[in-house]
Design a protein around this motif. Structure first.
Motif, short mmCIF file in Angstrom:
data_model
loop_
_atom_site.label_atom_id
_atom_site.label_comp_id
_atom_site.label_asym_id
_atom_site.label_seq_id
_atom_site.Cartn_x
_atom_site.Cartn_y
_atom_site.Cartn_z
N ARG A 46 -13.78 29.94 -36.39
CA ARG A 46 -12.63 29.39 -35.68
C ARG A 46 -11.96 30.52 -34.91
O ARG A 46 -11.98 31.67 -35.33
CB ARG A 46 -11.61 28.77 -36.63
N GLY A 47 -11.38 30.16 -33.75
CA GLY A 47 -10.71 31.17 -32.95
C GLY A 47 -9.58 30.58 -32.13
O GLY A 47 -9.46 29.36 -31.98
N VAL A 48 -8.74 31.46 -31.60
CA VAL A 48 -7.61 31.07 -30.77
C VAL A 48 -8.09 30.95 -29.33
O VAL A 48 -8.55 31.94 -28.74
CB VAL A 48 -6.46 32.08 -30.88
N VAL A 49 -7.97 29.76 -28.75
CA VAL A 49 -8.52 29.46 -27.43
C VAL A 49 -7.38 29.19 -26.45
O VAL A 49 -6.45 28.42 -26.74
CB VAL A 49 -9.47 28.25 -27.50
N TYR A 50 -7.48 29.82 -25.28
CA TYR A 50 -6.51 29.59 -24.19
C TYR A 50 -6.88 28.31 -23.47
O TYR A 50 -8.00 28.17 -22.97
CB TYR A 50 -6.53 30.78 -23.23
N LEU A 51 -5.92 27.38 -23.40
CA LEU A 51 -6.19 26.07 -22.81
C LEU A 51 -5.44 25.85 -21.50
O LEU A 51 -5.55 24.78 -20.90
CB LEU A 51 -5.81 24.96 -23.80
N GLY A 52 -4.69 26.82 -21.05
CA GLY A 52 -3.90 26.69 -19.83
C GLY A 52 -2.53 27.25 -20.05
O GLY A 52 -2.14 27.58 -21.17
N PRO A 53 -1.74 27.42 -18.98
CA PRO A 53 -0.42 28.04 -19.10
C PRO A 53 0.42 27.43 -20.22
O PRO A 53 0.65 26.23 -20.27
CB PRO A 53 0.20 27.79 -17.72
N GLY A 54 0.83 28.30 -21.13
CA GLY A 54 1.71 27.89 -22.21
C GLY A 54 1.03 27.22 -23.39
O GLY A 54 1.71 26.77 -24.32
N VAL A 73 -2.12 27.44 -26.34
CA VAL A 73 -3.27 27.97 -27.08
C VAL A 73 -3.49 27.07 -28.29
O VAL A 73 -2.57 26.38 -28.74
CB VAL A 73 -3.06 29.43 -27.54
N GLU A 74 -4.70 27.10 -28.80
CA GLU A 74 -5.03 26.24 -29.93
C GLU A 74 -6.14 26.88 -30.75
O GLU A 74 -7.06 27.49 -30.20
CB GLU A 74 -5.49 24.88 -29.40
N VAL A 75 -6.05 26.75 -32.06
CA VAL A 75 -7.13 27.21 -32.93
C VAL A 75 -8.21 26.13 -32.96
O VAL A 75 -7.95 24.99 -33.34
CB VAL A 75 -6.61 27.50 -34.35
N THR A 87 4.55 41.14 -39.04
CA THR A 87 4.79 39.88 -39.73
C THR A 87 3.47 39.12 -39.81
O THR A 87 2.90 38.73 -38.79
CB THR A 87 5.84 39.05 -38.96
N VAL A 88 2.98 38.92 -41.04
CA VAL A 88 1.67 38.30 -41.25
C VAL A 88 1.80 36.79 -41.28
O VAL A 88 2.66 36.23 -41.96
CB VAL A 88 1.05 38.81 -42.57
N ILE A 89 0.91 36.12 -40.51
CA ILE A 89 0.84 34.66 -40.51
C ILE A 89 -0.62 34.25 -40.56
O ILE A 89 -1.50 35.00 -40.16
CB ILE A 89 1.52 34.04 -39.27
N PRO A 90 -0.92 33.06 -41.05
CA PRO A 90 -2.32 32.61 -41.07
C PRO A 90 -2.82 32.30 -39.67
O PRO A 90 -2.02 32.04 -38.74
CB PRO A 90 -2.28 31.34 -41.94
N LEU A 91 -4.12 32.32 -39.50
CA LEU A 91 -4.72 32.00 -38.20
C LEU A 91 -4.28 30.63 -37.71
O LEU A 91 -4.06 30.43 -36.51
CB LEU A 91 -6.25 32.06 -38.31
N SER A 92 -4.12 29.70 -38.62
CA SER A 92 -3.75 28.33 -38.25
C SER A 92 -2.38 28.25 -37.57
O SER A 92 -2.08 27.28 -36.88
CB SER A 92 -3.76 27.43 -39.49
N GLU A 93 -1.54 29.27 -37.75
CA GLU A 93 -0.20 29.27 -37.15
C GLU A 93 -0.15 30.12 -35.88
O GLU A 93 0.94 30.49 -35.42
CB GLU A 93 0.83 29.77 -38.16
N ASP A 101 -4.02 36.49 -40.10
CA ASP A 101 -4.75 36.73 -41.34
C ASP A 101 -5.80 35.62 -41.52
O ASP A 101 -5.57 34.66 -42.25
CB ASP A 101 -3.74 36.72 -42.49
N PRO A 102 -6.95 35.73 -40.83
CA PRO A 102 -7.89 34.61 -40.78
C PRO A 102 -8.45 34.18 -42.12
O PRO A 102 -8.78 33.00 -42.30
CB PRO A 102 -9.01 35.14 -39.88
N HIS A 103 -8.59 35.11 -43.08
CA HIS A 103 -9.23 34.78 -44.35
C HIS A 103 -8.29 34.92 -45.54
O HIS A 103 -8.74 34.89 -46.69
CB HIS A 103 -10.46 35.67 -44.56
N GLY A 104 -7.00 35.09 -45.29
CA GLY A 104 -6.05 35.22 -46.38
C GLY A 104 -6.16 36.52 -47.16
O GLY A 104 -5.71 36.62 -48.29
N MET A 105 -6.74 37.55 -46.54
CA MET A 105 -6.97 38.83 -47.23
C MET A 105 -5.73 39.71 -47.26
O MET A 105 -5.65 40.66 -48.05
CB MET A 105 -8.13 39.57 -46.58
N LEU A 106 -4.73 39.41 -46.41
CA LEU A 106 -3.52 40.22 -46.39
C LEU A 106 -2.42 39.66 -47.26
O LEU A 106 -1.49 40.36 -47.63
CB LEU A 106 -3.00 40.36 -44.95
#
Length: 397
Positions: free
Chosen positions: A5-13, A15-17, A365-371, A390-395
């Protein structure tokens, strides 16, 4: 096949995982390579440079997987990789560099000649930087691994300081590069334009280089308050049109020895001009307040095209600079992408031996990839935080 899974740019303003392809040992041209590794991403940060694209201020295409600040664990290796092993925890310079061309041999890895068909220099997940897939993801492929990657010598010790060490991929060496190229040294007075993460990293770098005092200018009150809390002199740019007056109020004189532009091309006027786009305002102000024969480091991003600008000249990368003033004062200007490999080993040591608490300085400030989408939104609103994904919750456990 393994998922990703990754953060994808979908257009101005926006993004979506999303689900994305699991990395392959293939370069952006479609050529199979054996000199790369696949990393399980341990941490990956949201950068102000990413925000330029997400705001629609570049020619970034939709569908781009974002992310150039990467720390990861080696999970697969090409057969030509000799000096790394599965399980190694490594820091990834945001520069993609071959290690073989003229500029790489000169340690100018920010302008590698072989990783981008369009121009010198490559980067992960960034517009016009060669098409390399970004690392705001669960897994990413890194080419020329033996050259680019630095292994942390003690994995457990590194994980204890991972919030600091994750900054080695970009903002810390970028801020350090700005301070070094501005000529910061023992006893220097230094002004940093911008209290975002890169500006704070530059300010912390100036301190470790021996600066007597570091002033940080911004119009964001939350960021100024944070800058003061971590030991810098805040300069509130809403208070006056004349930066030199604000500096004189602190130093007793209207100039500094060295200055650093950590804002870049989306600069805005200050004082009575606050909020008005003025792409060259920071550079012009720094020429005004930097002493004769002083240095100006410019790690802030400037682009060849800014289609979202209201200034017609700036749309094509042209700025209304007072270059004559800089010439008359014999200023030194240093621009361009930071060659991270010049700095990240010594900065790693400074972190490991408690000389540089960069996570505290930039308020990591650590947040999950989903956020990630919320992180982008909050960062764009100007919060005084550096978001670490933190894509895998390792932090966090």
């Amino acid at each position: 096949m393994a998922s990703n899974r990754g953060v994808v740019y979908l257009g101005p303003g926006k993004v979506e995982v999303q689900s994305i392809e699991y990395p392959k040992f293939v370069d952006p041209r479609g050529k199979a390579i054996e000199h790369g590794v696949i990393l399980k991403v341990v941490s990956t940060n949201i950068c102000g440079s990413d925000q330029h694209m997400v705001r629609g201020r570049t020619t970034a295409p939709t569908g781009l997987v974002l992310g150039h600040e990467i720390t990861g664990e080696v999970v697969e290796m090409g057969k030509d990789v000799e000096y790394l092993s599965k399980g190694d925890l490594v820091t990834v310079p945001f520069n993609v560099a071959c290690g073989r061309c003229r500029t790489c041999r000169e340690q100018q890895t920010g302008v590698c000649l072989n990783v981008n068909d369009a121009r010198a220099g490559g980067a992960y997940g960034y517009v016009d930087m060669g098409g390399w897939v970004g690392g705001q993801a669960e897994y990413v492929m890194v080419p020329y691994a033996d050259f680019n990657l630095i292994k942390f010598p003690d994995k457990a010790r590194a994980m204890e300081k991972i919030r600091d060490l994750t900054m080695l991929s970009d903002i810390l060496p970028t801020g350090f590069h700005g301070a070094v190229t501005a000529g910061v040294g023992v006893g220097s007075t230094v002004y940093v334009a911008g209290a975002g993460p890169v500006g704070l990293a530059a300010a912390a770098s100036a301190q470790i280089l021996g600066a007597a005092v570091v002033l940080v200018g911004d119009m964001n009150q939350e960021r100024l308050k944070h800058a003061k809390s971590v030991g810098f002199e805040p300069i509130d740019l809403t208070k006056s049109d004349k930066l030199e007056e604000l500096i004189e109020a602190v130093l007793g004189e209207p100039e500094v020895d060295a200055s650093i532009d950590a804002v870049g091309f989306e600069a805005r006027g200050h004082g009575s001009q606050a909020g008005t786009e003025a792409p060259a305002t920071v550079l012009n102000a720094l020429m005004t307040v930097t002493r004769a024969s002083g240095g100006i480091g410019i790690p802030g991003l400037y682009v060849t095209e800014d289609p979202g600008s209201k200034d017609e000249a700036a749309q094509h990368g042209n700025l209304r600079m007072r270059l004559g003033l800089g010439w008359a004062k014999s200023h030194r200007f240093y621009t361009g992408q930071t060659p991270v490999l010049q700095y990240n080993r010594q900065l790693m040591q400074a972190i490991l031996y408690d000389r540089l608490p960069i996570a505290k300085v930039v308020n990591a400030t650590v947040i999950p990839l989903s956020e990630a989408a919320k992180g982008y939104k909050d960062f764009d609103a100007g919060v005084a935080k550096k978001f670490v994904l933190d894509p895998h919750g390792m932090l966090t456990g």
